[in-house]
Design a protein around this motif. Structure first.
Motif, short mmCIF file in Angstrom:
data_model
loop_
_atom_site.label_atom_id
_atom_site.label_comp_id
_atom_site.label_asym_id
_atom_site.label_seq_id
_atom_site.Cartn_x
_atom_site.Cartn_y
_atom_site.Cartn_z
N MET A 245 0.83 -1.21 0.00
CA MET A 245 0.00 0.00 0.00
C MET A 245 0.86 1.26 0.00
O MET A 245 0.54 2.25 -0.65
CB MET A 245 -0.94 0.00 1.21
N GLY A 246 1.97 1.22 0.74
CA GLY A 246 2.87 2.37 0.72
C GLY A 246 3.43 2.62 -0.66
O GLY A 246 3.61 3.78 -1.08
N ASN A 249 0.61 4.10 -3.07
CA ASN A 249 -0.03 5.33 -2.60
C ASN A 249 0.21 6.43 -3.64
O ASN A 249 1.35 6.74 -3.98
CB ASN A 249 0.54 5.74 -1.25
N SER A 258 8.32 5.95 -5.07
CA SER A 258 7.89 4.57 -4.90
C SER A 258 8.67 3.65 -5.83
O SER A 258 8.85 3.95 -7.01
CB SER A 258 6.40 4.43 -5.19
N TRP A 311 -3.55 2.85 -8.63
CA TRP A 311 -2.94 3.48 -7.46
C TRP A 311 -4.04 3.77 -6.45
O TRP A 311 -5.23 3.81 -6.81
CB TRP A 311 -2.26 4.81 -7.83
N LEU A 312 -3.67 4.00 -5.20
CA LEU A 312 -4.61 4.52 -4.21
C LEU A 312 -4.63 6.04 -4.35
O LEU A 312 -3.60 6.70 -4.13
CB LEU A 312 -4.19 4.15 -2.79
N SER A 317 -3.86 13.73 -5.42
CA SER A 317 -2.90 12.86 -6.11
C SER A 317 -3.43 12.45 -7.47
O SER A 317 -2.65 12.27 -8.42
CB SER A 317 -2.58 11.64 -5.24
N HIS A 328 -10.23 6.77 -2.04
CA HIS A 328 -9.38 6.33 -0.93
C HIS A 328 -8.89 7.47 -0.05
O HIS A 328 -7.93 7.30 0.70
CB HIS A 328 -8.18 5.54 -1.47
N SER A 338 -5.39 12.38 2.52
CA SER A 338 -4.32 11.63 1.87
C SER A 338 -4.85 10.22 1.59
O SER A 338 -5.77 9.76 2.25
CB SER A 338 -3.08 11.56 2.76
N PRO A 339 -4.28 9.51 0.61
CA PRO A 339 -4.82 8.20 0.23
C PRO A 339 -4.51 7.13 1.28
O PRO A 339 -3.44 7.11 1.88
CB PRO A 339 -4.09 7.88 -1.08
N SER A 340 -5.49 6.22 1.47
CA SER A 340 -5.32 5.13 2.43
C SER A 340 -6.30 4.02 2.08
O SER A 340 -7.42 4.29 1.63
CB SER A 340 -5.55 5.61 3.85
#
Length: 442
Positions: A245-246, A249, A258, A311-312, A317, A328, A338-340
């Protein structure tokens, strides 16, 4: 006034103060927790609070202010302060309300348990769990047992017309047991949390599990360094999904930080691997009908037959990457979204855990990970670990003070899941086997 009416009033003050657009978030929570150790109550705590966040936009300038007092008389001052802050911050070409917000769906995700336990009921649960742990032969001490309850209400409103509210409750039980004595002492725990009390494990089951886990860890050795297959217990296998997930993101991808930034649409896992995110699971601990910006949520396969599909993304973003929000966005009252991920899980495979290990002559079974030695830019992975050796396909002696290392690109490509998936933690995984990792020991 109810919470949505209060937020609408705050938005009106923001517009009157000069904001082109605004959104407001209110989080109201109640929690009760207890701790019991060696038959005595060590801790009882109850808290109630409300937090308010206001985000305002002046063109492409944005600012966030927050407060812990939900006093309508202070809204005019709060809004004026936020607008004044926005006037002096740099422009952000990607900021703004979500273009994808829509009226919230009316599906019933069954996220609210109407019963609230008393402190006495929680202490009884904790007592049952600790007594069960201490009853396990070989357990010599206890770090205690705890039980808790919480209720959180979230309300969100925007100047573009979105208004939504959700309530989620939570019940939890945990126990930590110690076995052995002196420098040979070992500890372990078990924990369970659910939305509804009726789904919570029996406290005695949690306590017994904690005690048995501690006993199994007695007298660990430190094996010799080797390259071998590593099997992750479900309790720690979810951490691999956290690293994924990181890496997907959208905020990190947009920054170019990333190790998967160029992998969208490509196979990064073996065929047959699926990683899914399901924000609409009934009674899911992270379920929600809309995200932190009002965008509707939906279940999706983030990894489909081994291929990275998305992507999340939150709205910011998404704009950076020329894409559309995936619903997300997560947020608190003190900052922007922020995305999660939400209810995240690795889909089960076909082999049982025993079958997954059956052909391993020498391997490692991990039950605990220590440290955060993961490089999100390169994918290099190095974690302290403890668990058991695998010899001739079965678990053998306990081991500790070791390190496992590899690169997440290689780990993802060489991962095989077992069939024992259970939904217990919000991020869930079955037992997972990863080939060719380095175990650094003696």
């Amino acid at each position: 006034m109810n919470h949505l009416d209060r937020l609408a009033d705050l938005i009106a003050h923001a517009r009157a103060a000069g904001a082109d657009a605004a959104d407001a978030l209110l989080v109201a929570g109640t929690s009760l927790s207890v701790q019991r150790r060696l038959g005595k109550t060590e801790h009882v705590e109850r808290s109630e609070g409300q937090d308010l966040g206001l985000r305002v936009f002046l063109g492409k300038q944005a600012a966030v202010v927050s407060a812990t007092s939900i006093d309508p008389a202070s809204f005019k001052t709060l809004a004026e302060r936020a607008v004044a802050m926005a006037r002096v911050v740099p422009e952000d070409p990607y900021t703004g309300l979500a273009d994808t917000a829509a009226p919230p769906a009316t599906d019933d995700l069954d996220l609210e348990d109407s019963s609230e336990p008393s402190a006495e009921a929680l202490l009884e649960r904790a007592g049952i769990a600790e007594d069960a742990a201490m009853a396990v032969k070989g357990v010599t001490n206890s770090e205690g047992a705890s039980a808790g309850y919480g209720r959180t209400e979230i309300a969100l409103i925007t100047s573009a017309g979105f208004a939504g509210r959700r309530v989620v409750t939570g019940h939890s039980i945990s126990a930590t047991a110690l076995a052995g004595a002196g420098t040979d002492m070992q500890r372990d725990y078990d924990y369970h949390g659910t939305v509804h009390l009726s789904d919570l494990d029996d406290p005695s089951t949690i306590g017994t599990s904690a005690g048995e886990r501690a006993i199994r860890r007695l007298n660990p050795s430190r094996p010799k360094t080797a390259k071998l297959p590593v099997v992750y217990d479900p309790r720690v296998a979810g951490g691999l999904l956290g690293h994924l997930m990181g890496a997907i993101n959208g905020a990190g991808v947009a920054r170019g930080t990333s190790f998967l930034k160029d992998k969208l649409g490509q196979s990064i896992f073996a065929s047959g691997i699926f990683v899914r995110d399901d924000p609409r699971r009934v009674r899911g601990s992270r379920s929600r009908l809309f995200d932190g910006e009002g965008t509707p949520t939906r279940a999706r396969a983030l990894i489909e037959d081994g291929v990275l599909t998305t992507w999340l993304l939150d709205s910011r973003s998404a704009r950076q990457l020329g894409m559309v929000s995936t619903g997300h966005a997560s947020r608190g009252t003190g900052g922007p979204p922020s995305p999660s991920a939400t209810n995240l899980y690795l889909a089960p495979g076909t082999p049982t855990p025993a079958e997954l290990m059956a052909d391993i002559k020498l391997g490692l079974y991990i039950t605990e990970l220590i440290g955060m030695g993961v490089n999100g830019v390169t994918g290099d992975y190095s974690r302290g670990a403890a668990g058991f050796m695998i010899r001739d396909g079965v678990l053998a002696e306990p081991v500790a003070e070791i390190t496992v290392a590899s690169n997440l690109v290689d780990m993802f490509a060489n991962m095989t899941p077992a069939n024992d998936l259970k939904f217990r933690r919000g991020t869930d995984s079955p037992t997972v086997r990863v080939e060719g990792m380095t175990m650094a020991g003696s």
